[in-house]
Design a protein around this motif. Sequence first.
Motif, PDB file in Angstrom:
ATOM      1  N   GLY A 491      -5.867  -6.185 -17.964  1.00 33.45           N
ATOM      2  CA  GLY A 491      -4.609  -5.347 -18.304  1.00 33.45           C
ATOM      3  C   GLY A 491      -3.965  -5.040 -17.073  1.00 33.45           C
ATOM      4  N   THR A 492      -2.782  -3.819 -17.145  1.00 34.95           N
ATOM      5  CA  THR A 492      -2.122  -3.421 -16.220  1.00 34.95           C
ATOM      6  C   THR A 492      -2.654  -2.064 -15.491  1.00 34.95           C
ATOM      7  OG1 THR A 492      -0.385  -4.246 -17.437  1.00 34.95           O
ATOM      8  CG2 THR A 492       0.351  -2.607 -15.686  1.00 34.95           C
ATOM      9  N   ALA A 493      -2.471  -1.833 -14.150  1.00 40.51           N
ATOM     10  CA  ALA A 493      -2.897  -0.719 -13.551  1.00 40.51           C
ATOM     11  C   ALA A 493      -2.079   0.052 -12.671  1.00 40.51           C
ATOM     12  CB  ALA A 493      -4.321  -1.227 -12.777  1.00 40.51           C
ATOM     13  N   ILE A 494      -1.916   1.315 -12.582  1.00 40.36           N
ATOM     14  CA  ILE A 494      -0.980   2.127 -11.889  1.00 40.36           C
ATOM     15  C   ILE A 494      -2.033   2.937 -11.039  1.00 40.36           C
ATOM     16  CG2 ILE A 494       0.746   3.948 -11.753  1.00 40.36           C
ATOM     17  CD1 ILE A 494       1.835   3.022 -14.413  1.00 40.36           C
ATOM     18  N   ILE A 495      -1.977   2.960  -9.702  1.00 36.09           N
ATOM     19  CA  ILE A 495      -3.051   3.544  -9.106  1.00 36.09           C
ATOM     20  C   ILE A 495      -2.327   4.621  -8.096  1.00 36.09           C
ATOM     21  CG2 ILE A 495      -5.072   3.425  -7.398  1.00 36.09           C
ATOM     22  CD1 ILE A 495      -5.105   0.395  -8.566  1.00 36.09           C
ATOM     23  N   VAL A 496      -2.462   5.863  -8.060  1.00 39.62           N
ATOM     24  CA  VAL A 496      -1.935   7.025  -7.280  1.00 39.62           C
ATOM     25  C   VAL A 496      -3.113   7.188  -6.287  1.00 39.62           C
ATOM     26  CG1 VAL A 496      -1.156   9.392  -6.938  1.00 39.62           C
ATOM     27  CG2 VAL A 496      -0.587   7.869  -9.015  1.00 39.62           C
ATOM     28  N   SER A 497      -2.931   6.767  -4.916  1.00 36.36           N
ATOM     29  CA  SER A 497      -3.950   6.852  -3.983  1.00 36.36           C
ATOM     30  C   SER A 497      -3.370   7.082  -2.491  1.00 36.36           C
ATOM     31  CB  SER A 497      -5.062   5.753  -4.202  1.00 36.36           C
ATOM     32  OG  SER A 497      -5.983   5.691  -3.239  1.00 36.36           O
ATOM     33  N   HIS A 498      -4.378   7.677  -1.637  1.00 36.67           N
ATOM     34  CA  HIS A 498      -3.957   7.430  -0.120  1.00 36.67           C
ATOM     35  C   HIS A 498      -5.030   6.706   0.680  1.00 36.67           C
ATOM     36  CE1 HIS A 498      -2.227  11.855  -0.927  1.00 36.67           C
ATOM     37  NE2 HIS A 498      -1.146  10.751  -1.137  1.00 36.67           N
ATOM     38  N   ASP A 499      -5.803   6.071  -0.142  1.00 30.46           N
ATOM     39  CA  ASP A 499      -6.988   5.143   0.274  1.00 30.46           C
ATOM     40  C   ASP A 499      -6.541   3.815   0.503  1.00 30.46           C
ATOM     41  OD1 ASP A 499      -9.267   3.741   0.884  1.00 30.46           O
ATOM     42  OD2 ASP A 499     -10.766   5.352  -0.232  1.00 30.46           O
ATOM     43  N   ARG A 500      -6.208   3.592   1.717  1.00 32.84           N
ATOM     44  CA  ARG A 500      -5.662   2.288   2.172  1.00 32.84           C
ATOM     45  C   ARG A 500      -6.495   1.047   1.875  1.00 32.84           C
ATOM     46  NH1 ARG A 500      -4.575   3.762   8.091  1.00 32.84           N
ATOM     47  NH2 ARG A 500      -6.459   4.841   7.273  1.00 32.84           N
ATOM     48  N   GLU A 501      -7.883   1.320   2.062  1.00 32.81           N
ATOM     49  CA  GLU A 501      -8.913   0.384   2.189  1.00 32.81           C
ATOM     50  C   GLU A 501      -9.121   0.027   0.870  1.00 32.81           C
ATOM     51  OE1 GLU A 501     -11.781  -2.322   3.318  1.00 32.81           O
ATOM     52  OE2 GLU A 501     -10.293  -1.304   4.567  1.00 32.81           O
ATOM     53  N   PHE A 502      -9.032   1.066  -0.128  1.00 35.49           N
ATOM     54  CA  PHE A 502      -9.242   0.883  -1.662  1.00 35.49           C
ATOM     55  C   PHE A 502      -8.032  -0.162  -2.064  1.00 35.49           C
ATOM     56  CE2 PHE A 502      -8.783   2.335  -6.049  1.00 35.49           C
ATOM     57  CZ  PHE A 502     -10.007   1.882  -6.555  1.00 35.49           C
ATOM     58  N   LEU A 503      -6.791   0.182  -1.723  1.00 32.02           N
ATOM     59  CA  LEU A 503      -5.683  -0.449  -2.389  1.00 32.02           C
ATOM     60  C   LEU A 503      -5.445  -1.853  -1.704  1.00 32.02           C
ATOM     61  CD1 LEU A 503      -3.230   2.367  -2.017  1.00 32.02           C
ATOM     62  CD2 LEU A 503      -4.214   1.602  -4.065  1.00 32.02           C
ATOM     63  N   ASP A 504      -6.185  -2.057  -0.464  1.00 36.20           N
ATOM     64  CA  ASP A 504      -5.959  -3.480   0.134  1.00 36.20           C
ATOM     65  C   ASP A 504      -6.498  -4.521  -0.864  1.00 36.20           C
ATOM     66  OD1 ASP A 504      -5.318  -5.522   2.108  1.00 36.20           O
ATOM     67  OD2 ASP A 504      -7.347  -4.681   3.026  1.00 36.20           O
ATOM     68  N   GLY A 505      -5.817  -5.591  -1.007  1.00 43.09           N
ATOM     69  CA  GLY A 505      -6.144  -6.676  -1.605  1.00 43.09           C
ATOM     70  C   GLY A 505      -6.262  -6.450  -3.462  1.00 43.09           C
ATOM     71  N   LEU A 506      -5.930  -5.253  -3.679  1.00 42.97           N
ATOM     72  CA  LEU A 506      -5.899  -4.848  -5.085  1.00 42.97           C
ATOM     73  C   LEU A 506      -4.584  -4.573  -5.719  1.00 42.97           C
ATOM     74  CD1 LEU A 506      -7.847  -3.555  -7.453  1.00 42.97           C
ATOM     75  CD2 LEU A 506      -7.442  -1.451  -6.495  1.00 42.97           C
ATOM     76  N   VAL A 507      -3.620  -4.231  -5.083  1.00 41.69           N
ATOM     77  CA  VAL A 507      -2.363  -4.102  -5.665  1.00 41.69           C
ATOM     78  C   VAL A 507      -1.268  -5.192  -4.974  1.00 41.69           C
ATOM     79  CG1 VAL A 507      -2.499  -1.637  -5.976  1.00 41.69           C
ATOM     80  CG2 VAL A 507      -1.454  -2.318  -3.803  1.00 41.69           C
ATOM     81  N   THR A 508      -0.177  -5.490  -5.796  1.00 44.07           N
ATOM     82  CA  THR A 508       0.692  -6.503  -5.226  1.00 44.07           C
ATOM     83  C   THR A 508       2.083  -5.915  -5.107  1.00 44.07           C
ATOM     84  OG1 THR A 508       1.186  -7.213  -7.554  1.00 44.07           O
ATOM     85  CG2 THR A 508      -0.679  -8.310  -6.237  1.00 44.07           C
ATOM     86  N   LYS A 509       2.236  -4.598  -5.573  1.00 45.79           N
ATOM     87  CA  LYS A 509       3.659  -3.869  -5.449  1.00 45.79           C
ATOM     88  C   LYS A 509       3.218  -2.333  -5.117  1.00 45.79           C
ATOM     89  CE  LYS A 509       6.391  -5.105  -8.835  1.00 45.79           C
ATOM     90  NZ  LYS A 509       7.208  -5.075 -10.074  1.00 45.79           N
TER      91      LYS A 509
END
Length: 656
Positions: A491-509
């Motif tokens: 599905g689709t995911a919206i992630i509010v986060s300050h954790d760069r390592e977590f977001l790296d390779g996970l989000v495309t926008k």
Amino acid sequence: MISVEGLKVEFGVKPLFTDATFVINDKDRIALVGKNGAGKSTMLKILCGMEKPTAGTVSVASESTIGYLPQVMILQDDTTVRQEAQKAFADIQKMADRIARMEQQLNERTDYESEDYMALVEKFSTEHERYQMLGAEGYEAEIERTLMGLGFERTDFDRPTSEFSGGWRMRIELAKILLRRPDVLLLDEPTNHLDIESIQWLEQLLATWSGAVVLVSHDRAFINNVSNRTLEISCGHVVDYRVKYDEYVVLRKERREQQLRAYENQQKEMADIRDFVERFRYKPTKAVQVQQRLRQLEKMEIIEVDEVDNSAMHLKFPPCLRSGDYPVICDEVKKAYNRVIFDHVNLTIKRGEKVAFVGKNGEGKSTLVKCIMGEIPFEGSLKVGHNVQIGYFAQNQAQLLDENLTVFQTIDNVAKGDIRLRINDILGAFMFGGEASDKKVKVLSGGERSRLAMIRLLLEPVNLLILDEPTNHLDMPSKDVLKEAIRAFDGTAIIVSHDREFLDGLVTKVYEFGGGKVREHIGGIYDFLHARKIADMSELEKASPVKETPSAKQNLSTPLSHREGQGGESAGGESYAERKEQQRRQKRAEKAVEECEKKISKMEQRLKELDELLCDPKNASDMTLVTEYTDTKRQMDEEVERWEKLSEELQELLDA
């Protein structure tokens, strides 16, 4: 700077750690790592002298100073932000007062040739020279640089600290510690209350820190960028790796494989000895050999191996309905209370996209999430697509769990199919292994409840995930499990986060919130950060809050000639008395709307404070706080409904 020798700490039957020996040198930037409960925070408290070890010594070099930032502390509420930060320079301020008194004496005295006067001149010169060497004349500028680096605006400096949430007050405490420039910095989870920009600023500061740094953090990118040495607390021992965190991960894997081989060899040897003893125990001719084998067994030092790391475990969301092509579409969306939070928000999120909401705290990330969820009113058009099933994780989700169920029952109630056979593995991956799965929810800390709510969400069939700061209470292995699950999510995911390592390779926008605007950046989180760095951070608008009421909006949007026409007899043939009455009604309506917005703003602030309090383990079962949270949420919902009604009435008066 600090020497630790033979350290041992016991709280229960099993020691927390034993025979810990290491030295913290100047320029060391140490990442203190280990599983939750291994004793990282306890070690920091021992190093700063807040707790005493069961055995062993901690020696601090003479004249060395230590600055310690705990995860939780009691904060002062009787000063402004600037005054609180100035406490870091209390000694310098005392020195400035002494210099001022000496200068006054020199101006008042006339015995220029006396020995006493010459001694005063010499003392004044020495003290003033020392004052300048400390850079004391520029300490106000240093205070401003540090506070702004940690996310404060200049307009915040003279606000009382009581107006800020617990997270922002923790930033003030961090600023005070940094301003004192201690020889050794001990930081326990310093990034928990920082946004991405502030984390980067702190990274750069610590990377060039003149003294030593020891830090505990679950932010992998942060500790890797800062550290040049890693101390691991494992199996009750402290292992020293003289490399940065990423290199430590590789070396630790190799060490664990060696441990495992040695453990297996020892277990085989012990089994052979026991087998020999059992076979020849009752044979007189073998009595000597049996006794030798038993003594050998007793003298063996049992090799311990870390518990199996569950971070490699795979977890998938259950199948769900296919949503429409565009789960979320925003068209000219605006939200304002007593100030504009954001305006002219236009964004389209496609099915299957993983996007991040980033920006400073208070810029509207969680507010837009609430708009998408339909929890608060807004202006403009916001469409949630066809067949969209939302799974929402926020801090207060943890308070909605059934307190009378156990951890296992909570997950068993939502698990379906084959996943029920793996509940214990899933709980273990999120630090609920063994007896912890039998705990009642009501005895869990705030962080444990948040983790349990996250597991529950992972097992529900949804096709739009909205996660608000999902990693705050997760350790690194748990983050890896969650990250892999979201990456494999259909599905689709919206992630509010300050954790760069977590977001790296996970989000495309990436959607950046700031200055009342929302900007779209195509690419991953590091693409966004790289682009921002090239732009020298100039695209972040430092817009001051704008107070906007419906009447102001009407006046700005109405041409001057038309507004002038509204005031004359010829415009509508109204009498003077009727016009005055109309104006009075408008003013009353405007005042009612403004007061309503202020109440909503205060209640939102209180809800944030209660969220933070309820995440503290000591407050987790405080029913007074839970009741206040529920009552405040209900009152805010009622106030929002009242605000909508008043705004409609005001608009009717303006259109009349």
